[in-house]
Motif scaffolding. Structure first.
Motif, PDB file in Angstrom:
ATOM      1  N   PHE A 126      39.263 -46.143 108.355  1.00 39.13           N
ATOM      2  CA  PHE A 126      40.384 -46.215 109.293  1.00 39.13           C
ATOM      3  C   PHE A 126      40.889 -47.637 109.538  1.00 39.13           C
ATOM      4  CE2 PHE A 126      39.246 -41.852 110.370  1.00 39.13           C
ATOM      5  CZ  PHE A 126      40.489 -41.299 110.671  1.00 39.13           C
ATOM      6  N   TYR A 127      40.344 -48.581 108.796  1.00 38.58           N
ATOM      7  CA  TYR A 127      40.701 -49.984 108.984  1.00 38.58           C
ATOM      8  C   TYR A 127      42.217 -50.181 109.005  1.00 38.58           C
ATOM      9  CZ  TYR A 127      40.996 -54.995 107.942  1.00 38.58           C
ATOM     10  OH  TYR A 127      41.286 -56.339 107.958  1.00 38.58           O
ATOM     11  N   GLN A 128      42.707 -50.785 110.059  1.00 42.45           N
ATOM     12  CA  GLN A 128      44.136 -51.118 110.211  1.00 42.45           C
ATOM     13  C   GLN A 128      45.066 -49.918 110.006  1.00 42.45           C
ATOM     14  OE1 GLN A 128      44.851 -54.554 107.715  1.00 42.45           O
ATOM     15  NE2 GLN A 128      44.405 -55.903 109.438  1.00 42.45           N
ATOM     16  N   SER A 129      44.599 -48.725 110.345  1.00 47.16           N
ATOM     17  CA  SER A 129      45.449 -47.560 110.119  1.00 47.16           C
ATOM     18  C   SER A 129      46.234 -47.168 111.368  1.00 47.16           C
ATOM     19  CB  SER A 129      44.601 -46.384 109.653  1.00 47.16           C
ATOM     20  OG  SER A 129      43.735 -45.980 110.688  1.00 47.16           O
ATOM     21  N   ALA A 130      46.036 -47.880 112.463  1.00 43.90           N
ATOM     22  CA  ALA A 130      46.710 -47.496 113.703  1.00 43.90           C
ATOM     23  C   ALA A 130      46.923 -48.730 114.570  1.00 43.90           C
ATOM     24  CB  ALA A 130      45.853 -46.475 114.458  1.00 43.90           C
ATOM     25  N   SER A 131      47.960 -48.671 115.422  1.00 45.94           N
ATOM     26  CA  SER A 131      48.121 -49.811 116.332  1.00 45.94           C
ATOM     27  C   SER A 131      47.206 -49.624 117.537  1.00 45.94           C
ATOM     28  CB  SER A 131      49.574 -50.003 116.746  1.00 45.94           C
ATOM     29  OG  SER A 131      50.163 -48.772 117.052  1.00 45.94           O
ATOM     30  N   PHE A 132      46.832 -50.725 118.129  1.00 38.98           N
ATOM     31  CA  PHE A 132      45.780 -50.733 119.130  1.00 38.98           C
ATOM     32  C   PHE A 132      46.358 -50.955 120.523  1.00 38.98           C
ATOM     33  CE2 PHE A 132      41.937 -52.240 121.246  1.00 38.98           C
ATOM     34  CZ  PHE A 132      40.979 -51.426 120.672  1.00 38.98           C
TER      35      PHE A 132
END
Ligand SMILES: Nc1ncnc2c1ncn2[C@@H]1O[C@H](COP(=O)(O)OP(=O)(O)O)[C@@H](O)[C@H]1O
Ligand SMILES: [Mg+2]
Length: 384
Positions: free
Chosen positions: A211-217
Motif C-alpha cells: 500500500f506504499y504511497q497508495s493514498a493521501s494521508f
C-alpha cells in the motif's frame, strides 16, 4: 429530524449536521478527495472523531446523491473470511431496502456467497445467513465483491474502519491482494481509517509494503477550542442554558479537546444546567469527578489485571499526564521504578493493550477519564 433530541451532546454515533461540531476543513478535504478518486488514510487516536467525520461526509448532499457509500468496521475481524463476511453482509443490508431485484443481482455477481441468500420463513424477506466457516473461497468472494462494486449504477465509496487489523490476518499476502483489487478500481474510492498510528504508517509509508504511497494521508487533530466553544454556546443557548467561557476553557484544556470525552462531560453538564443560571467551574468540577468515578469498577478491574511492573509504569505515566524519556535515569528514580529495560518491556505491553499511547515522544494514558482516575487514585489528583 423528526425526533426531538433531549441532549444535543451526542456520545455515540452520528445524528445530523446540527449536532456535529466543526470539522469544516476536514470535511471539505475528505469529501474532495473522495470525489476526485483519491483514496485517503485517516488516522487519529480512538474517539477523536474519525467515524463521525466519515459519516458526516457521507451525509453531504453531493455524496448521498451521487454515490453508494459503505462503511465497515473490521476491528473485531481476525481473518479474510471474516472480512468477506462483514463486507458482504453490509453491502447486502444496504441493498435490501431497494428490493429483491437488487439482492438477486448482488448474488448473481457474488455467486460464491449465494449460499448466504435465504428468505425469512416468516415474512419472506431476503436475509444474509451464512456461517463464517461456510465462506470457503474468500479470495474469490473478495474478487466478486469488487467486481460488483465496479459494476454498480453509481460510483461507490467504501470506508474501512480500523484498517490496520488486516495485518493480523493469518492468510498470506493480504495486503498485496487487497492492494491489487483496489488499484484496479475505476468506480470505487476508499477511506482507510485507523487508531493505531504506527501500524497504519507501516502499511502506507513503508516502501516495501503493497500500500506504499497508495493514498493521501489525513491526520485528524482535536477540534480547535474556538469552534468547540461556539458549538457549546449554541447548543446551550438553544435551551436557554448557559456555561461560562472560563469553564469551557478549563474543560478543553484538561481533556485536550479529545472529542468523545468532551462530549460525555458536556452531555452531563447540559443535563445539570438550570435555565439561565450559568454553569460555574466548581459545578463543572463536581460533574467531572462524578463522571470519572462512574467508571471506577471498570478501571479497578483493568488495574487489577495488570502485572506489577506494568502497573508501576502505568501509574508513573498517569502521574505525569504526559510522560517523556520514560527510560531515563531521572524518570526511573522519580517513580521508584526498576530499570530502563523493565520499563521498556512494560511500556511495550501497555502500548499493545492500548492502555497507553505514544504520540511523538509523549506517552499518555489512552483513555482520558482513566488517566484522570489514576492520577486521582494513585497520585496527585486533578481539578478543573
Ligand atoms: N465533530 C463532532 N462533533 C460532536 N461530536 C463528535 C464529533 N466527532 C465525534 N463526535 C463524538 O465523539 C464520539 C467518538 O467519535 P468517533 O467518530 O467514534 O471516533 P473514532 O472513530 O475516531 O474512534 C462519537 O460517538 C461522537 O458522538
Ligand atoms: Mg471509529
Amino acid at each position: 429530524m423528526t425526533n426531538k433530541v433531549r441532549n444535543p451532546f451526542i456520545i455515540s454515533g452520528y445524528l445530523s449536521a446540527e449536532y456535529f461540531c466543526d470539522r469544516k476543513t476536514e470535511s471539505i478535504e475528505l469529501t474532495g478527495a473522495l470525489q476526485n478518486r483519491r483514496n485517503t488514510v485517516l488516522v487519529s487516536p480512538r474517539r477523536m472523531g474519525k467515524t463521525g467525520l466519515i459519516e458526516h461526509c457521507f451525509h453531504q448532499k453531493e455524496i448521498t446523491k451521487a454515490y453508494h457509500t459503505f462503511f465497515i468496521d473490521i476491528y473485531a475481524t481476525g481473518s479474510l473470511k471474516e472480512f468477506v463476511f462483514i463486507l458482504g453482509k453490509h453491502i447486502f443490508n444496504k441493498l435490501k431496502p431497494k428490493g429483491i431485484k437488487f439482492v438477486e443481482q448482488f448474488f448473481a455477481t457474488i455467486s460464491s456467497l449465494r449460499p448466504a441468500f435465504k428468505l425469512d420463513p416468516v415474512n419472506g424477506q431476503p436475509v444474509f445467513d451464512i456461517g463464517i466457516g461456510d465462506i470457503r473461497q474468500p479470495l474469490l468472494s473478495i474478487e466478486e465483491i469488487f467486481t460488483y462494486l465496479e459494476s454498480a449504477d453509481k460510483p461507490c465509496i467504501v470506508a474501512i474502519n480500523e484498517f490496520q487489523q488486516i495485518t493480523r490476518y493469518p492468510e498470506k499476502n493480504i495486503e498485496a491482494i487487497l492492494r491489487t483489487h483496489i488499484q484496479k478500481c475505476r468506480n470505487t474510492s476508499f477511506v482507510f481509517s485507523g487508531s493505531q498510528r504506527h501500524m497504519m504508517q507501516n502499511i502506507f509509508f513503508s516502501a516495501s509494503r503493497p500500500f506504499y504511497q497508495s493514498a493521501s494521508f489525513m491526520n485528524l487533530e482535536p477540534i480547535a477550542i474556538e469552534p468547540y466553544r461556539k458549538f457549546i454556546h449554541k447548543q446551550f443557548n438553544k435551551a436557554d442554558k448557559k456555561i461560562s467561557d472560563e469553564c469551557i476553557t478549563r474543560i478543553y484544556t484538561l481533556l485536550e479537546g479529545h472529542t468523545w470525552y468532551m462530549q460525555v462531560l458536556l452531555n452531563h453538564l447540559y443535563e445539570q444546567a438550570d435555565k439561565s443560571k450559568e454553569i460555574t467551574v466548581a459545578e463543572a468540577n463536581t460533574v467531572l469527578q462524578a463522571t470519572v468515578e462512574s467508571y471506577r469498577t471498570i478501571y479497578q478491574s483493568m488495574v487489577a489485571m495488570l502485572p506489577e511492573r506494568q502497573k508501576e509504569v502505568l501509574f508513573a505515566i498517569a502521574k505525569e499526564g504526559k510522560a517523556t524519556e520514560i527510560t531515563s535515569t531521572e524518570f526511573i528514580k522519580r517513580h521508584g521504578l526498576n530499570s530502563a529495560s523493565s520499563v521498556q518491556s512494560a511500556v511495550k505491553q501497555l502500548l499493545d493493550k492500548e492502555f497507553v499511547t505514544k504520540e511523538g515522544t509523549d506517552y499518555q494514558v489512552y483513555d482520558r477519564f482513566f488517566g484522570l482516575w489514576l492520577s486521582k487514585t494513585y497520585g496527585i489528583g486533578y481539578m478543573l
